[in-house]
Design an enzyme around this catalytic site. Structure first.
Site, short mmCIF file in Angstrom:
data_model
loop_
_atom_site.label_atom_id
_atom_site.label_comp_id
_atom_site.label_asym_id
_atom_site.label_seq_id
_atom_site.Cartn_x
_atom_site.Cartn_y
_atom_site.Cartn_z
N ASN A 1 0.88 -1.17 0.00
CA ASN A 1 0.00 0.00 0.00
C ASN A 1 0.92 1.22 0.00
OD1 ASN A 1 -1.77 2.05 0.48
ND2 ASN A 1 -2.39 1.39 2.53
N LYS B 1 0.17 4.24 -0.44
CA LYS B 1 -0.47 5.46 0.07
C LYS B 1 -0.17 6.63 -0.89
CE LYS B 1 -0.30 3.38 4.59
NZ LYS B 1 -0.22 3.51 6.05
N HIS C 1 -9.67 0.93 4.86
CA HIS C 1 -8.40 1.20 5.54
C HIS C 1 -8.64 2.21 6.67
CE1 HIS C 1 -4.34 2.61 6.32
NE2 HIS C 1 -3.92 1.48 5.77
N GLU D 1 -7.06 4.71 7.65
CA GLU D 1 -6.87 6.12 7.28
C GLU D 1 -8.11 6.65 6.56
OE1 GLU D 1 -3.04 5.73 5.34
OE2 GLU D 1 -2.18 5.21 7.29
N GLU E 1 -5.51 -5.00 10.66
CA GLU E 1 -4.49 -3.97 10.88
C GLU E 1 -4.79 -3.24 12.18
OE1 GLU E 1 -2.50 -2.72 6.94
OE2 GLU E 1 -4.30 -1.51 7.19
N GLY F 1 2.27 2.28 10.78
CA GLY F 1 3.21 3.39 10.61
C GLY F 1 3.90 3.82 11.89
N SER G 1 3.28 -2.12 10.44
CA SER G 1 4.73 -2.18 10.65
C SER G 1 5.35 -3.54 10.31
CB SER G 1 5.09 -1.75 12.07
OG SER G 1 4.68 -0.41 12.29
P1 PGA Z 1 2.73 0.30 7.66
O1 PGA Z 1 1.27 0.54 7.01
O2 PGA Z 1 3.26 -0.98 7.10
O3 PGA Z 1 3.52 1.50 7.27
O4 PGA Z 1 2.51 0.19 9.15
C1 PGA Z 1 0.36 -0.52 6.87
C2 PGA Z 1 -0.92 -0.03 6.24
O5 PGA Z 1 -1.34 1.10 6.51
O6 PGA Z 1 -1.56 -0.75 5.45
#
Ligand code: PGA
Length: 246
Positions: free
Chosen positions: A8, A10, A92, A94, A164, A170, A209
């Site tokens: 992803n 982003k 997601h 976000e 998640e 993140g 992460s």
């Molecule tokens: P990350 O993001 O691996 O940077 O923690 C995962 C995601 O948001 O799908």
């Protein structure tokens, strides 16, 4: 079952950086694990074409719950499919938090995406406060039931679920393999009830992460079928390592 690693990206990478990624990635990718990439939608065509050379599938990070019409700024899942798009990430955290997407909207998007013949990666996960107050299972169950309500078109092939935990996205904090496995086993049990006949075959990804140095122990868990990866998917060599190609 072949493990699935989904990038992803982003809102990262310009076109030049996308081409550079594929120069390195395509030279070494072995298809040992399935690799899917969700770039910004402006780079979808680029990723479809570059990915095609190494059997990497491209997808969206979001789409509309309508297929056409007066929805300024939205992306039609059916038009994306015509372009060669394989999947869409929906729900997601976000999108839920920053863009205030509700489970109702997400459920409508899942349905339209399936009608448009896109595979759906449905994301869910608890906040740190919810985990610490013992609410994790209730939250996951509600998100599954509401976000996947009325999913008569779902199959083991067109639905992927990504757990998640929001506190791990993140942040550099990863759920321990045991914590992730526990949540995955719980999600699996709900999917079995919800989709008799195929719920146990829906692929379950862990996200939050995931990095080259923790991916193997996460993927070794019984109910973890792959990973959804943000930060560590941006560098071609790290994504190769996640795909088992060092
Ligand atoms: P990350 O993001 O691996 O940077 O923690 C995962 C995601 O948001 O799908």
């Amino acid at each position: 079952m072949t493990k699935l690693i989904v990038a992803n990206w982003k809102m990262n990478k310009n076109a030049k950086a996308c081409f550079e990624f594929f120069d390195t990635f395509n030279a070494k990718y072995s298809s040992k694990r399935e690799a899917w990439i969700a770039p910004q939608s402006i780079h979808l065509n680029l990723v479809i074409n570059q990915g095609m050379k190494a059997n990497v599938k491209a997808g969206l990070q979001n789409c509309s719950d309508h297929t056409s019409g007066a929805f300024t700024g939205e992306i039609s899942p059916v038009n994306a499919k015509e372009l060669g798009t394989h999947f869409v990430i929906l729900g997601h955290s976000e999108r839920r938090e920053i863009f205030k997407e509700t489970s109702k909207t997400i459920a409508a998007k899942v349905k339209t995406a399936h009608q448009s013949d896109l595979k759906v990666i449905f994301c869910l996960g608890e906040t740190l406060a919810e985990r610490e107050s013992g609410m994790t299972e209730t939250v996951l169950k509600d998100q599954l039931n509401q976000g996947l309500s009325d999913q008569s078109l779902a199959t083991a092939d067109n639905l992927v679920v990504a757990y998640e935990p929001i506190w791990a996205i993140g942040t550099g904090k990863t759920a321990t393999p045991a914590m992730a496995q526990e949540a995955h086993a719980f999600i699996r049990s709900i999917l079995k009830d919800k989709f008799p006949g195929f719920g146990e075959k829906v692929r379950l990804l862990y996200g939050g992460s995931v990095k080259p140095d923790n991916v193997e122990e996460l993927l070794a868990q019984k109910d973890i079928d792959g990973g959804l990866v943000g930060g560590a998917s941006l560098k071609a060599n790290d994504f190769l390592a996640l795909c088992g190609d060092k």
